[in-house]
Enzyme design. Sequence first.
Site, mmCIF file in Angstrom:
data_model
loop_
_atom_site.group_PDB
_atom_site.id
_atom_site.type_symbol
_atom_site.label_atom_id
_atom_site.label_comp_id
_atom_site.label_asym_id
_atom_site.label_seq_id
_atom_site.Cartn_x
_atom_site.Cartn_y
_atom_site.Cartn_z
ATOM 1 N NE ARG A 90 -4.144 -1.160 10.204
ATOM 2 C CZ ARG A 90 -3.078 -0.640 9.610
ATOM 3 N NH1 ARG A 90 -3.118 0.554 9.084
ATOM 4 N NH2 ARG A 90 -1.970 -1.334 9.531
ATOM 5 C CE LYS A 121 -2.159 -0.812 3.909
ATOM 6 N NZ LYS A 121 -1.514 -2.079 4.314
ATOM 7 N NE ARG A 169 7.779 -2.810 6.781
ATOM 8 C CZ ARG A 169 6.452 -2.643 6.726
ATOM 9 N NH1 ARG A 169 5.896 -2.201 5.621
ATOM 10 N NH2 ARG A 169 5.686 -2.931 7.746
ATOM 11 N NE ARG A 227 2.126 -4.558 11.668
ATOM 12 C CZ ARG A 227 3.185 -4.505 10.870
ATOM 13 N NH1 ARG A 227 4.293 -5.142 11.182
ATOM 14 N NH2 ARG A 227 3.143 -3.802 9.775
ATOM 15 N NE ARG A 244 6.637 -0.524 10.611
ATOM 16 C CZ ARG A 244 5.532 -0.484 9.902
ATOM 17 N NH1 ARG A 244 5.554 0.001 8.681
ATOM 18 N NH2 ARG A 244 4.400 -0.944 10.397
HETATM 19 P P1 AMP Z 1 1.001 0.482 9.242
HETATM 20 O O1 AMP Z 1 2.219 1.308 9.064
HETATM 21 O O2 AMP Z 1 -0.135 0.911 8.340
HETATM 22 O O3 AMP Z 1 1.273 -0.999 9.140
HETATM 23 O O4 AMP Z 1 0.464 0.754 10.726
HETATM 24 C C1 AMP Z 1 1.272 0.467 11.848
HETATM 25 C C2 AMP Z 1 0.434 0.450 13.117
HETATM 26 O O5 AMP Z 1 -0.198 1.705 13.315
HETATM 27 C C3 AMP Z 1 -0.701 -0.555 13.132
HETATM 28 O O6 AMP Z 1 -0.269 -1.856 13.482
HETATM 29 C C4 AMP Z 1 -1.616 0.059 14.199
HETATM 30 O O7 AMP Z 1 -1.089 -0.151 15.503
HETATM 31 C C5 AMP Z 1 -1.492 1.549 13.905
HETATM 32 N N1 AMP Z 1 -2.488 2.004 12.914
HETATM 33 C C6 AMP Z 1 -2.245 2.459 11.651
HETATM 34 N N2 AMP Z 1 -3.381 2.795 11.028
HETATM 35 C C7 AMP Z 1 -4.383 2.544 11.905
HETATM 36 C C8 AMP Z 1 -5.803 2.679 11.864
HETATM 37 N N3 AMP Z 1 -6.443 3.113 10.752
HETATM 38 N N4 AMP Z 1 -6.507 2.333 12.963
HETATM 39 C C9 AMP Z 1 -5.896 1.897 14.080
HETATM 40 N N5 AMP Z 1 -4.574 1.729 14.191
HETATM 41 C C10 AMP Z 1 -3.804 2.057 13.125
#
Ligand code: AMP
Length: 191
Positions: A91, A16, A128, A145, A134
């Site tokens: 999400r 994404k 990654r 996740r 990370r």
């Molecule tokens: P990402 O970088 O999109 O994989 O997001 C990393 C982390 O951020 C996720 O595992 C959640 O803990 C938090 N996060 C990101 N976007 C959301 C969302 N829309 N709702 C809730 N938590 C989020």
Amino acid sequence: MPVLRLVLLGPPGSGKGTQAARLAERTGAQHISTGELLRAEVAAGSELGGQVAGYLQAGELVPDEVLLQLTLPLVRRAAEGAGYLLDGFPRSVGQAERLTEAAEAAAPERVLLLSVPRAELTRRLLGRAAEQGRPDDTAEVIQRRLEVFDTDTRPLIDYYGRRGMLSRVDGAATPDVVAERVCRALQAPPG
Ligand code: AMP
């Protein structure tokens, strides 16, 4: 490129962020990554960062109120400009409903689903982790996740599909090949 209020939907590791960044460059629409925004708050040591750090580290969703407070103003502002590419938001069906209600005329027009087989997702995320370090890219948190995607986020495929907004893109290829598929999908009507 006619569509500029777009949601990129897909599990962690589906590309994404990569595809949103490319589309942003091509279209001028704003790439809004909620994960990046939240990590920046944590890194800055802000009050909001303090509230969300534990959720990020565990791979759990942060509470809707915190997330919407951070995101909705950006979404509204971007919609008044060249549009937006939402990466990691919504999400859950609850978030999608809040987004549609609160954004009104700025609500998303279309949704692109990036599909990638589970084994490939795990491989990419572990890769990654080795490159970027990370903290939520450990094997255990990656697993969590992916589960959270299945339980909370996957229902959005039906949600947006029923509304005639969804296009599916096979994301199991190089970024260049997937970018081509994304362009083609956006030029066709959803469905
Ligand atoms: P990402 O970088 O999109 O994989 O997001 C990393 C982390 O951020 C996720 O595992 C959640 O803990 C938090 N996060 C990101 N976007 C959301 C969302 N829309 N709702 C809730 N938590 C989020």
